[in-house]
Design a protein around this motif. Sequence first.
Motif, PDB file in Angstrom:
ATOM      1  N   TYR A  27      -3.373   2.274  17.272  1.00 29.64           N
ATOM      2  CA  TYR A  27      -3.098   2.001  15.794  1.00 29.64           C
ATOM      3  C   TYR A  27      -4.342   1.234  15.371  1.00 29.64           C
ATOM      4  O   TYR A  27      -4.807   0.382  16.055  1.00 29.64           O
ATOM      5  CB  TYR A  27      -1.846   1.746  15.361  1.00 29.64           C
ATOM      6  N   ILE A  28      -4.620   1.296  14.187  1.00 32.50           N
ATOM      7  CA  ILE A  28      -5.408   0.304  13.546  1.00 32.50           C
ATOM      8  C   ILE A  28      -5.153  -0.859  12.748  1.00 32.50           C
ATOM      9  O   ILE A  28      -4.123  -0.590  11.900  1.00 32.50           O
ATOM     10  CB  ILE A  28      -6.718   1.159  12.702  1.00 32.50           C
ATOM     11  N   THR A  29      -5.234  -2.008  12.963  1.00 33.24           N
ATOM     12  CA  THR A  29      -4.575  -2.996  12.214  1.00 33.24           C
ATOM     13  C   THR A  29      -5.356  -3.541  10.992  1.00 33.24           C
ATOM     14  O   THR A  29      -6.434  -2.936  10.668  1.00 33.24           O
ATOM     15  CB  THR A  29      -4.983  -4.483  13.086  1.00 33.24           C
ATOM     16  N   GLU A  30      -5.140  -4.482  10.062  1.00 30.77           N
ATOM     17  CA  GLU A  30      -5.699  -4.895   9.028  1.00 30.77           C
ATOM     18  C   GLU A  30      -6.956  -5.558   9.284  1.00 30.77           C
ATOM     19  O   GLU A  30      -7.695  -5.894   8.253  1.00 30.77           O
ATOM     20  CB  GLU A  30      -4.669  -5.797   8.231  1.00 30.77           C
ATOM     21  N   ASP A  31      -7.446  -5.736  10.331  1.00 31.47           N
ATOM     22  CA  ASP A  31      -8.790  -6.384  10.640  1.00 31.47           C
ATOM     23  C   ASP A  31      -9.632  -5.320  10.577  1.00 31.47           C
ATOM     24  O   ASP A  31     -11.037  -5.709  10.504  1.00 31.47           O
ATOM     25  CB  ASP A  31      -8.751  -7.015  12.270  1.00 31.47           C
ATOM     26  N   CYS A  32      -9.607  -3.926  10.224  1.00 34.38           N
ATOM     27  CA  CYS A  32     -10.332  -2.988  10.163  1.00 34.38           C
ATOM     28  C   CYS A  32     -11.307  -3.430   9.052  1.00 34.38           C
ATOM     29  O   CYS A  32     -11.037  -3.718   7.786  1.00 34.38           O
ATOM     30  CB  CYS A  32      -9.766  -1.599   9.861  1.00 34.38           C
ATOM     31  N   THR A  33     -12.619  -3.155   9.354  1.00 38.04           N
ATOM     32  CA  THR A  33     -13.643  -3.410   8.309  1.00 38.04           C
ATOM     33  C   THR A  33     -14.286  -2.165   7.772  1.00 38.04           C
ATOM     34  O   THR A  33     -15.397  -2.153   6.854  1.00 38.04           O
ATOM     35  CB  THR A  33     -14.878  -4.268   8.732  1.00 38.04           C
ATOM     36  N   THR A  34     -13.748  -0.994   7.952  1.00 33.30           N
ATOM     37  CA  THR A  34     -13.963   0.162   7.481  1.00 33.30           C
ATOM     38  C   THR A  34     -15.590   0.680   7.910  1.00 33.30           C
ATOM     39  O   THR A  34     -16.256   1.179   7.185  1.00 33.30           O
ATOM     40  CB  THR A  34     -13.937   0.463   6.089  1.00 33.30           C
ATOM     41  N   CYS A  35     -15.897   0.271   9.082  1.00 28.12           N
ATOM     42  CA  CYS A  35     -17.401   0.349   9.414  1.00 28.12           C
ATOM     43  C   CYS A  35     -17.573   1.942   9.797  1.00 28.12           C
ATOM     44  O   CYS A  35     -18.713   2.434   9.704  1.00 28.12           O
ATOM     45  CB  CYS A  35     -17.638  -0.557  10.438  1.00 28.12           C
ATOM     46  N   GLY A  36     -16.466   2.520  10.309  1.00 27.75           N
ATOM     47  CA  GLY A  36     -16.625   3.894  10.328  1.00 27.75           C
ATOM     48  C   GLY A  36     -17.045   4.282  12.082  1.00 27.75           C
ATOM     49  O   GLY A  36     -17.152   5.379  12.235  1.00 27.75           O
ATOM     50  N   ALA A  37     -17.113   3.362  13.046  1.00 26.53           N
ATOM     51  CA  ALA A  37     -17.658   3.401  14.358  1.00 26.53           C
ATOM     52  C   ALA A  37     -16.521   4.241  15.061  1.00 26.53           C
ATOM     53  O   ALA A  37     -16.750   5.228  15.806  1.00 26.53           O
ATOM     54  CB  ALA A  37     -17.941   2.392  15.178  1.00 26.53           C
ATOM     55  N   CYS A  38     -15.520   4.308  14.716  1.00 25.88           N
ATOM     56  CA  CYS A  38     -14.343   4.694  15.533  1.00 25.88           C
ATOM     57  C   CYS A  38     -14.067   6.259  15.238  1.00 25.88           C
ATOM     58  O   CYS A  38     -13.764   7.174  16.080  1.00 25.88           O
ATOM     59  CB  CYS A  38     -13.020   4.293  15.051  1.00 25.88           C
TER      60      CYS A  38
END
Length: 56
Positions: free
Chosen positions: A5-16
């Motif tokens: 799962y993705i946490t709120e630390d996600c910066t929406t960089c799109g690498a994943c």
Amino acid sequence: MGTHYITEDCTTCGACEPVCPVEAISPGDPMYVIDKETCTDCGACDDVCPVEAIKY
């Protein structure tokens, strides 16, 4: 059985998103999300996240 799962630390960089072999990751609002029904827990996304926002 757990799921990535993705946490709120996600910066929406799109690498994943492009490294997911089953296309379980999609842009959400305000961060990317992993479809737990589609995710196979391969860990490819976790390996490329620059801010370690993907957990298991």
